[in-house]
Design a protein around this motif. Structure first.
Motif, short mmCIF file in Angstrom:
data_model
loop_
_atom_site.label_atom_id
_atom_site.label_comp_id
_atom_site.label_asym_id
_atom_site.label_seq_id
_atom_site.Cartn_x
_atom_site.Cartn_y
_atom_site.Cartn_z
N VAL A 152 0.84 -1.20 0.00
CA VAL A 152 0.00 0.00 0.00
C VAL A 152 0.87 1.24 0.00
O VAL A 152 1.79 1.39 0.81
N TRP A 153 0.55 2.16 -0.93
CA TRP A 153 1.27 3.43 -0.99
C TRP A 153 0.58 4.49 -0.13
O TRP A 153 1.15 5.06 0.76
N ASP A 161 0.22 -1.52 -11.00
CA ASP A 161 -1.07 -1.84 -11.62
C ASP A 161 -1.47 -3.29 -11.37
O ASP A 161 -2.63 -3.60 -11.11
N GLU A 162 -0.51 -4.18 -11.47
CA GLU A 162 -0.79 -5.61 -11.37
C GLU A 162 -1.28 -6.03 -9.98
O GLU A 162 -1.86 -7.11 -9.82
N GLN A 163 -1.09 -5.17 -9.00
CA GLN A 163 -1.52 -5.49 -7.64
C GLN A 163 -3.00 -5.17 -7.39
O GLN A 163 -3.57 -5.65 -6.41
N LYS A 164 -3.60 -4.37 -8.24
CA LYS A 164 -4.95 -3.85 -7.97
C LYS A 164 -6.00 -4.95 -7.88
O LYS A 164 -6.78 -4.99 -6.93
N GLU A 165 -6.05 -5.82 -8.87
CA GLU A 165 -7.10 -6.84 -8.90
C GLU A 165 -6.99 -7.78 -7.71
O GLU A 165 -7.99 -8.14 -7.09
N LYS A 222 0.10 3.73 -7.74
CA LYS A 222 1.08 4.81 -7.86
C LYS A 222 1.67 4.82 -9.27
O LYS A 222 1.98 5.89 -9.81
N GLN A 223 1.79 3.65 -9.86
CA GLN A 223 2.28 3.55 -11.23
C GLN A 223 1.41 4.36 -12.19
O GLN A 223 1.90 5.15 -13.00
N ASN A 224 0.11 4.20 -12.08
CA ASN A 224 -0.82 4.96 -12.91
C ASN A 224 -0.74 6.45 -12.60
O ASN A 224 -0.75 7.30 -13.51
N PHE A 225 -0.68 6.77 -11.32
CA PHE A 225 -0.60 8.15 -10.87
C PHE A 225 0.65 8.85 -11.43
O PHE A 225 0.57 9.99 -11.91
N ASP A 226 1.76 8.16 -11.41
CA ASP A 226 3.02 8.74 -11.89
C ASP A 226 3.08 8.82 -13.41
O ASP A 226 3.49 9.84 -13.99
N GLU A 227 2.66 7.75 -14.07
CA GLU A 227 2.83 7.66 -15.52
C GLU A 227 1.80 8.45 -16.31
O GLU A 227 2.09 8.97 -17.39
N ASN A 228 0.58 8.56 -15.77
CA ASN A 228 -0.50 9.19 -16.54
C ASN A 228 -1.00 10.53 -16.00
O ASN A 228 -1.75 11.23 -16.67
#
Length: 220
Positions: free
Chosen positions: A143-144, A160-164, A204-210
């Motif tokens: 968890v971030w 992203d892969e951790q979400k599901e 956080k990956q989505n937050f940073d990249e997009n």
């Protein structure tokens, strides 16, 4: 659009708390609106709008269902029904003794729901320290952070892969339950229901990249 920091909301809140009543100028007017449109009117305000000198009537109703009755559809950004606006403007002209307009075209009618704003306010009132304490107690290295915006809550994992996997975990269910318990401490009017409360999930990956690591871009 009315927010929980606006005077219009705060005045309706005083009425809901029974610390104040509807302005005596609007007593019969509010009763007429409540009966005609089958809504619960909490408060009515009026003001002269600076940009066009029209009178704006602000009707604070209880629920989103009440608010929708004044609009052309139940879509989020639906416009107000012109016929209803005109009928209310005409009644305002007939029953109110202050801020008279030359004609009903000089009157703009809007309605806002109190309940969603009160739910947003309850969510915003939770001190950040208590959220940090909750995450610390339910510690998980994947968890971030936990982020709030208006009435929503989003848990951020790192990848992203951790979400599901996370949404189906005991941890996620426990977090939702514990956060809801915390939320209810600030839910003055008992609007939040467990069956309607959900925590969203993102990374956080989505937050940073997009979103360029910007909360402004993420929530706009």
């Amino acid at each position: 659009m009315v927010t929980s920091s606006d005077k219009e909301y705060k005045l309706a809140k005083l009425v809901k708390q029974k610390k104040a009543g509807i302005d005596s100028n609007f007593g019969q007017f509010a009763k007429w609106i409540s009966e005609k449109y089958k809504v619960n009117v909490l408060n009515i305000t009026h003001e002269i709008m600076n940009h066009d000198n029209r009178i704006r009537i602000g009707i604070a109703v209880e629920s989103k269902t009440d608010e929708i009755k004044f609009k052309v559809s139940d879509e989020m950004w639906a416009i107000f029904n012109e016929k209803i606006q005109n009928d209310i403007a005409e009644k305002y002209q007939d029953t109110c003794t202050t801020l008279k307009a030359p004609n009903q075209k000089n009157v703009f009618v809007s309605a806002s729901a109190f309940e969603p704003l009160a739910k947003e306010e309850a969510n915003s009132l939770i001190p950040e320290i208590r959220i940090k304490e909750l995450l610390s107690e339910l510690k998980n290295k994947k968890v971030w952070t936990l982020s709030r915006c208006f009435g929503s809550v989003t848990l951020f994992v790192f990848k992203d892969e951790q979400k599901e996997v996370f949404t189906e975990s005991d941890y996620f269910n426990k977090l939702e339950n514990r956060y809801f318990e915390l939320l209810k401490e600030y839910d003055e009017f008992d609007y939040w229901k467990r069956s309607e409360f959900k925590i969203g999930i993102d990374s956080k990956q989505n937050f940073d990249e997009n979103y360029e690591s910007s909360w402004f871009y993420y929530y706009r």
